[in-house]
Every structure is written in C-alpha cells, then in structure tokens.
Design an enzyme around this catalytic site. Structure first.
Site, PDB file in Angstrom:
ATOM      1  N   ARG A  49       0.854  -1.193   0.000  1.00 14.66           N
ATOM      2  CA  ARG A  49       0.000   0.000   0.000  1.00 14.66           C
ATOM      3  C   ARG A  49       0.889   1.242   0.000  1.00 14.66           C
ATOM      4  O   ARG A  49       1.963   1.254   0.610  1.00 14.66           O
ATOM      5  CB  ARG A  49      -0.899   0.027   1.241  1.00 14.66           C
ATOM      6  N   HIS A 106      -0.742  -0.099  -9.781  1.00 15.32           N
ATOM      7  CA  HIS A 106      -1.423  -1.028  -8.858  1.00 15.32           C
ATOM      8  C   HIS A 106      -1.851  -2.316  -9.590  1.00 15.32           C
ATOM      9  O   HIS A 106      -3.023  -2.680  -9.578  1.00 15.32           O
ATOM     10  CB  HIS A 106      -2.635  -0.341  -8.206  1.00 15.32           C
TER      11      HIS A 106
HETATM   12  P1  NAP Z   1      -1.764 -11.801   4.946  1.00 17.67           P
HETATM   13  O1  NAP Z   1      -1.839 -13.228   4.503  1.00 17.67           O
HETATM   14  O2  NAP Z   1      -2.725 -11.303   5.961  1.00 17.67           O
HETATM   15  O3  NAP Z   1      -0.268 -11.578   5.497  1.00 17.67           O
HETATM   16  C1  NAP Z   1       0.104 -10.451   6.206  1.00 17.67           C
HETATM   17  C2  NAP Z   1       1.522 -10.661   6.749  1.00 17.67           C
HETATM   18  O4  NAP Z   1       1.969  -9.422   7.318  1.00 17.67           O
HETATM   19  C3  NAP Z   1       1.578 -11.712   7.846  1.00 17.67           C
HETATM   20  O5  NAP Z   1       2.779 -12.450   7.752  1.00 17.67           O
HETATM   21  C4  NAP Z   1       1.595 -10.871   9.117  1.00 17.67           C
HETATM   22  O6  NAP Z   1       2.249 -11.465  10.229  1.00 17.67           O
HETATM   23  C5  NAP Z   1       2.399  -9.683   8.654  1.00 17.67           C
HETATM   24  N1  NAP Z   1       2.148  -8.509   9.507  1.00 17.67           N
HETATM   25  C6  NAP Z   1       0.988  -7.847   9.710  1.00 17.67           C
HETATM   26  N2  NAP Z   1       1.168  -6.830  10.580  1.00 17.67           N
HETATM   27  C7  NAP Z   1       2.476  -6.860  10.925  1.00 17.67           C
HETATM   28  C8  NAP Z   1       3.279  -6.079  11.796  1.00 17.67           C
HETATM   29  N3  NAP Z   1       2.773  -5.053  12.495  1.00 17.67           N
HETATM   30  N4  NAP Z   1       4.591  -6.397  11.921  1.00 17.67           N
HETATM   31  C9  NAP Z   1       5.103  -7.428  11.232  1.00 17.67           C
HETATM   32  N5  NAP Z   1       4.398  -8.224  10.381  1.00 17.67           N
HETATM   33  C10 NAP Z   1       3.103  -7.929  10.245  1.00 17.67           C
HETATM   34  O7  NAP Z   1      -1.852 -10.818   3.710  1.00 17.67           O
HETATM   35  P2  NAP Z   1      -1.562 -11.134   2.160  1.00 17.67           P
HETATM   36  O8  NAP Z   1      -2.702 -11.850   1.540  1.00 17.67           O
HETATM   37  O9  NAP Z   1      -0.212 -11.736   2.054  1.00 17.67           O
HETATM   38  O10 NAP Z   1      -1.556  -9.635   1.565  1.00 17.67           O
HETATM   39  C11 NAP Z   1      -0.644  -8.668   2.031  1.00 17.67           C
HETATM   40  C12 NAP Z   1      -1.000  -7.285   1.505  1.00 17.67           C
HETATM   41  O11 NAP Z   1      -0.657  -7.179   0.120  1.00 17.67           O
HETATM   42  C13 NAP Z   1      -2.471  -6.922   1.516  1.00 17.67           C
HETATM   43  O12 NAP Z   1      -2.899  -6.498   2.793  1.00 17.67           O
HETATM   44  C14 NAP Z   1      -2.554  -5.797   0.493  1.00 17.67           C
HETATM   45  O13 NAP Z   1      -2.355  -4.540   1.118  1.00 17.67           O
HETATM   46  C15 NAP Z   1      -1.361  -6.077  -0.421  1.00 17.67           C
HETATM   47  N6  NAP Z   1      -1.822  -6.407  -1.796  1.00 17.67           N
HETATM   48  C16 NAP Z   1      -1.459  -5.590  -2.821  1.00 17.67           C
HETATM   49  C17 NAP Z   1      -1.863  -5.899  -4.109  1.00 17.67           C
HETATM   50  C18 NAP Z   1      -1.433  -5.069  -5.285  1.00 17.67           C
HETATM   51  O14 NAP Z   1      -1.875  -5.308  -6.403  1.00 17.67           O
HETATM   52  N7  NAP Z   1      -0.555  -4.111  -5.106  1.00 17.67           N
HETATM   53  C19 NAP Z   1      -2.624  -7.051  -4.341  1.00 17.67           C
HETATM   54  C20 NAP Z   1      -2.966  -7.858  -3.272  1.00 17.67           C
HETATM   55  C21 NAP Z   1      -2.562  -7.538  -1.992  1.00 17.67           C
HETATM   56  P3  NAP Z   1       1.704 -12.839  10.871  1.00 17.67           P
HETATM   57  O15 NAP Z   1       2.114 -13.909   9.880  1.00 17.67           O
HETATM   58  O16 NAP Z   1       2.419 -12.947  12.146  1.00 17.67           O
HETATM   59  O17 NAP Z   1       0.213 -12.695  10.996  1.00 17.67           O
HETATM   60  C1  GLV Z   2      -5.296  -5.281  -3.964  1.00 18.22           C
HETATM   61  O1  GLV Z   2      -4.653  -4.288  -3.766  1.00 18.22           O
HETATM   62  C2  GLV Z   2      -5.702  -6.180  -2.950  1.00 18.22           C
HETATM   63  O2  GLV Z   2      -5.627  -5.842  -1.756  1.00 18.22           O
HETATM   64  O3  GLV Z   2      -6.144  -7.297  -3.298  1.00 18.22           O
END
Ligand code: NAP
Ligand code: GLV
Length: 313
Positions: free
Chosen positions: A228, A276
């Site tokens: 983000r 994005h």
């Molecule tokens: P997820 O499965 O919820 O994983 C989040 C990870 O971040 C987990 O390992 C979590 O730790 C860690 N985390 C959260 N808060 C933290 C903190 N304060 N300190 C250290 N580690 C922390 O999420 P995901 O599905 O991988 O997605 C991640 C993010 O990618 C989304 O929230 C979104 O913002 C972004 N995204 C971007 C796009 C794009 O097109 N640019 C697309 C999709 C997603 P734990 O393992 O300990 O819970």
């Molecule tokens: C895209 O940014 C997502 O959070 O899936």
C-alpha cells in the site's frame, strides 16, 4: 439467500453476471444508494459507508481483494460502521501469489543484473559494461510472510537468492531466514540489498518504509513496494534516492491513486512505476473462492480468510 454487490469500478455488470452463474438460486443485486432492503451477504470492493452502516442483517462481507484497509478505515473513522454480526472475509491468494512472485522476481533480476542502469545508458547512447551484483550476496528481505509474502520469499529462495522474511508472529519457511516482531526488525533490515513490502496497511505498519528503515539497509539498496502507498513516507524515499542510500525503487502503490500528474515520482529517473497491477483480482478465481465460502458458511462450516478486526488484517 440475498447477496448485495458493490464495486466503484466500471465492470460491475460482468461481476454480477459471473456471480449469478456460480450462485444459482441466490437473490443477487447491485447496491445503489438508498437500498436498505434486507441482505445476508455482501460482496464488495471499497464500499461507501452508507452501504454497510446499520446493516445488522449481514452475516458476512466478502472483500474483493486481499487488503481490507479501505473497509477498516471506514470503521476507524466512523466506529460502528461494520455490521455487528458480520464476519469480514478477504481473498486468499486467488492467483495473486503467483503474480506477486513474477513481479518481484522481475524487479530483483532487473536490479541484480543492473538493467535499470542499462536503460539509462541506452538513453544516452552509451556502450558501457557494468559488473552485475553477485546473486549469493544480493540479499532480499520480504516484509510480511502471509499468503503473498511467503510465496514471494519461497520463490526468491528457490532462485538462489539469500532471503529474509519478517512477520508479526514467528514463522518457519524453508530456505528463508525469518524474523518476527519489533525487537527483530533491525536485524531483519541489516544490510539488505533489496527490501520488498508485502505487509497489510494497519496503524502499526503505516509509514514503515521510512528514513530510519532505509538507513539500516546496505548503501545503494533497492526498494519494491507492492502493498500500500501509505506504507511509504514519500519524502524520505526522495531524500534516500538523492543521497544514494536507496539506488532505485519500484513502486506499484501510492498514497493517492491514480498518481497525480504533477507528482515527482512520475519523472524520477530511479523510480519505476506501475498502476497497482502487481497482483490483479482475477474474477473467475475470486468468484469461485467466494462461492465456496458462502456455501460453507450456509452449512455452518468454518472458512479461512476471516479478518481479525482488532489486529487490522
Ligand atoms: P496476509 O496473509 O494477511 O499476510 C500479512 C503478513 O503481514 C503476515 O505475515 C503478518 O504477520 C504480517 N504482519 C501484519 N502486521 C504486521 C506487523 N505489524 N509487523 C510485522 N508483520 C506484520 O496478507 P496477504 O494476503 O499476504 O496480503 C498482504 C497485503 O498485500 C495486503 O494487505 C494488500 O495490502 C497487499 N496487496 C497488494 C496488491 C497489489 O496489487 N498491489 C494485491 C494484493 C494484496 P503474521 O504472519 O504474524 O500474521
Ligand atoms: C489489492 O490491492 C488487494 O488488496 O487485493
């Protein structure tokens, strides 16, 4: 069952069409302002507050993305927006992990082989050979080891890069040196060649890509932000680039999207921008996952991807 749908994007009709195919017998409708008629489930992307507020009939809200920051921001700014009895459910992978791994691998290889510098040399019509970075010491750190970050870290490790990963709670991933919690943050950052951000945006992670974090990396490190825009302190990046602490950055997400036309990132010679797209929401995969979860919920079975509202992701 009654399902409400909302997206601010222009492709609502296609989503409604495809959702109705996998949810036969379901009363599906697009939400429009003023629609307060009953509903059991909502499928949404960036819904306005009026759509959710006071809807205590909702049992589940399915977010058409992995990040739920836009919805949780509504709740932080207007407490009580989220319906009391509804679970908030995010997308889990649905083809995004592979897209993220491709995006990061492309950026990391580009920087390791210095193709970004060759682009600039070509613009000056200069024929000049550069020493590539050594893969064995080109250490990549992945912030966030969830569904997406763990896939990216594993992919980089399989390609022979030294990889570190950082999460909130301790994780074990083959081939990845893992660090957890604030106390290990500096050890995670120490001397990294590339910092990749895949954290959710929460009050705890806001502005995590800042001057202090940059100062812990190797001099001339690279930044890849695909989570983000609000994770990055934009001015700190401009200063770090100016001072050579960061050599170049690849940015997919921004505080304001679309990135305003006057923004200095657009023309910065060491910043690469994408709109994005590092992981697009794939309609077929996402709809199939949501349909499976609605089915499970109706049968009273547990589902994955339920957001912990207090934790913020
Ligand atoms: P997820 O499965 O919820 O994983 C989040 C990870 O971040 C987990 O390992 C979590 O730790 C860690 N985390 C959260 N808060 C933290 C903190 N304060 N300190 C250290 N580690 C922390 O999420 P995901 O599905 O991988 O997605 C991640 C993010 O990618 C989304 O929230 C979104 O913002 C972004 N995204 C971007 C796009 C794009 O097109 N640019 C697309 C999709 C997603 P734990 O393992 O300990 O819970
Ligand atoms: C895209 O940014 C997502 O959070 O899936």
């Amino acid at each position: 069952m009654k399902v409400l749908f909302y997206t601010p994007q222009s492709d609502a009709d296609v989503w409604l069409h495809d959702l109705s195919r996998v949810l036969p017998g379901v009363d599906l409708r697009e939400w429009h302002p003023g629609d307060n008629a009953p509903a059991d489930v909502a499928v949404v992307w960036k819904p306005p507050r009026e759509m959710l507020a006071g809807r205590d009939d909702l049992r589940a809200i399915f977010n058409l993305g992995a990040g739920v920051d836009a919805i949780l921001k509504l709740e932080r700014e207007h407490p009580g927006t989220l319906p009391r009895n509804a679970q908030l459910v995010r997308l889990e992978d649905t083809g995004m992990a592979q897209q993220m791994s491709e995006y990061v691998m492309h950026a990391v290889l580009r920087y390791m082989r210095r193709f970004d510098e060759y682009d600039r040399l070509q613009a000056e019509q200069r024929w000049h050979v550069l020493e590539p970075h050594a893969r064995e010491t080109f250490t990549v750190g992945v912030l966030g080891l969830g569904v997406l970050g763990s896939h990216v870290a594993t992919t980089l490790a399989a390609a022979g890069f030294p990889v570190r990963g950082f999460s909130r709670s301790a994780r074990e991933i083959d081939g990845v040196a893992t660090f957890a919690g604030e106390a290990q943050f500096d050890a995670f950052l120490d001397g990294l060649s590339v910092l990749v951000n895949l954290l959710p945006h929460t009050p705890d992670t806001h502005g995590v890509l800042n001057q202090r974090s940059f100062s812990k990396l190797a001099r001339g490190a690279y930044l890849v932000n695909i989570a983000r825009g609000a994770h990055l302190v934009e001015q700190d990046l401009l200063v770090a680039l100016e001072q050579g602490q960061i050599a170049a950055a690849t940015l997919d997400v921004f505080v304001e999207e679309p990135l305003p036309s006057q923004h200095p990132f657009w023309t910065h010679p060491r910043i690469s921008i994408t709109p994005h797209i590092s992981a697009l929401t794939l309609r077929e995969e996402s709809i199939a996952q949501i349909a499976r979860k609605i089915d499970a919920l109706m049968r009273g079975e547990p589902i994955g991807g339920i957001v912990d509202i207090g934790r913020g992701y």
